[in-house]
Design an enzyme around this catalytic site. Structure first.
Site, PDB file in Angstrom:
ATOM      1  N   LYS A 151       0.855  -1.187   0.000  1.00  0.00           N
ATOM      2  CA  LYS A 151       0.000   0.000   0.000  1.00  0.00           C
ATOM      3  C   LYS A 151       0.892   1.238   0.000  1.00  0.00           C
ATOM      4  CE  LYS A 151      -4.307  -1.658   2.011  1.00  0.00           C
ATOM      5  NZ  LYS A 151      -5.216  -1.048   1.017  1.00  0.00           N
ATOM      6  N   LYS A 259     -14.577  -7.240  -3.878  1.00  0.00           N
ATOM      7  CA  LYS A 259     -14.744  -7.376  -2.437  1.00  0.00           C
ATOM      8  C   LYS A 259     -16.242  -7.493  -2.186  1.00  0.00           C
ATOM      9  CE  LYS A 259     -10.666  -4.557  -1.488  1.00  0.00           C
ATOM     10  NZ  LYS A 259     -10.133  -3.282  -0.964  1.00  0.00           N
TER      11      LYS A 259
END
Length: 352
Positions: A151, A259
């Protein structure tokens, strides 16, 4: 006839989970205990909207959830069309019904659910300061991960480039697949320049380089980026079929990331996959900071897709007060061990 009991719970992260939207220390979830009053069989689901991200992260979420659960229990089925705007609730109900109908945590019969095969996953490097991220990268490489996702967007970009350079000094692209997730941190003005710099490290892909909602900007980046772009936050709130088609036809990404808690539950995620495949767009599946209840449901479904590339299914292991499940990360794969004992949920959920 069914009953549906809602059990709210606050989960605590083992270590702060840093994203470009801030740092999570706790996680609010709502467990659903679905019981068939005739047979006594039950199923457990998890509703877990992400604050300031999920399209159904609403101020009156508990009231809305209670109303939907009451209606679902009375009807005896899930109103998929009516629940399109509420993906986290839809996912929780799907999870509960799948558990009840299977009468087992093995929702579908696959090599994964039989404990014969693991699902390859990426090693996730959370945002932090340089030293923290460096240490986490070292740990993942030593653990044997063949795919690492970093990230980015929280520290200076040049320092992030140093972290990627460190990985590449030790492992070639043939040894370790590198993915990065910008969580929309780049500005439209400097996104392409940063993508060009990142390309030096032979990346597999980048997730969401600019913030969602800028379809024309993202379309241009997907057409000009030197390596693939994957959409994540861009899919949030795009719940109707025609709108999904419009997004994919406009942006033409190389990948989408699914997701279920954010992108329409399992049913909605299946629709995304069908539409993507019709357009030659790839995909992979990721959990979204659910506990093991949600993670198991996602993994059981993901296994039916027979994934070959690494998925993002490691985030269910992040909590100090998680519910024990027969899920384990071994090497760079998530495994399910059906022989392990599981909690008696109707009793257990009353005590947490």
């Amino acid at each position: 006839m069914y009953t549906l009991k809602i059990i709210p719970r606050t989960l605590h992260f083992k270590q702060p989970a840093g994203t470009s939207r801030g740092v999570y220390h706790t996680r609010q979830v709502w467990y659903l205990l679905l019981t068939d009053t005739e047979t006594g069989q039950y199923g457990v689901g998890e509703c877990a909207p992400l604050p300031a991200l999920s399209c159904d992260d609403l101020p009156d979420y508990p009231r809305l959830l209670a109303e939907i659960c009451e209606k679902t229990a009375a009807n005896g089925y899930i109103d998929y069309e009516g629940l399109r705007p509420y993906p986290s609730i839809l996912f929780g109900l799907e999870t509960a019904f799948a558990h009840l109908q299977a009468n087992s945590l093995q929702f579908w019969d696959t090599p994964f659910s039989r404990g014969e095969q693991g699902i390859p996953i990426n090693g996730l490097i959370w945002m932090g300061n340089f030293d923290e991220m460096y240490r986490r990268i070292e740990e993942k490489m030593k653990a044997g991960f063949r795919c690492i996702k970093v990230k980015i967007g929280a520290i200076e970009f040049e320092r992030e480039l140093e972290l990627l350079a460190h990985i590449r000094r030790h492992f070639s692209a043939a040894d370790i697949e590198l993915r990065v997730d910008a969580n929309g941190a780049f500005s439209p003005e400097d996104a392409l320049r940063k993508l060009t710099q990142l390309n030096e490290f032979q990346l597999h892909s980048i997730e969401q380089p600019v913030r969602a909602g800028q379809w024309e900007v993202m379309k241009e980046l997907c057409a000009t980026s030197p390596f693939p772009i994957a959409l994540d936050e861009e899919l949030i709130g795009v719940n109707e079929t025609e709108r999904k088609i419009q997004l994919l036809d406009t942006i033409r990404p190389q990948y989408i990331i699914l997701k279920p808690s954010l992108h329409g539950g399992i049913q909605g995620s299946k629709e995304w996959i069908t539409l993507a495949q019709e357009r030659g767009i790839g995909y992979w599946v990721t959990s979204a900071l659910e506990s093991n209840i949600g993670l198991n449901a996602i993994a059981q479904w993901c296994a039916t897709l027979q994934p070959k590339m690494p998925q993002g299914l490691g985030t269910g292991m992040l909590f100090t007060d998680n519910i024990d499940y027969p899920l384990h990360i071994e090497g760079d794969c998530l495994w399910f061990h059906p022989e392990e004992k599981i909690p008696d949920f109707p009793t257990y959920l009353q005590t947490i």
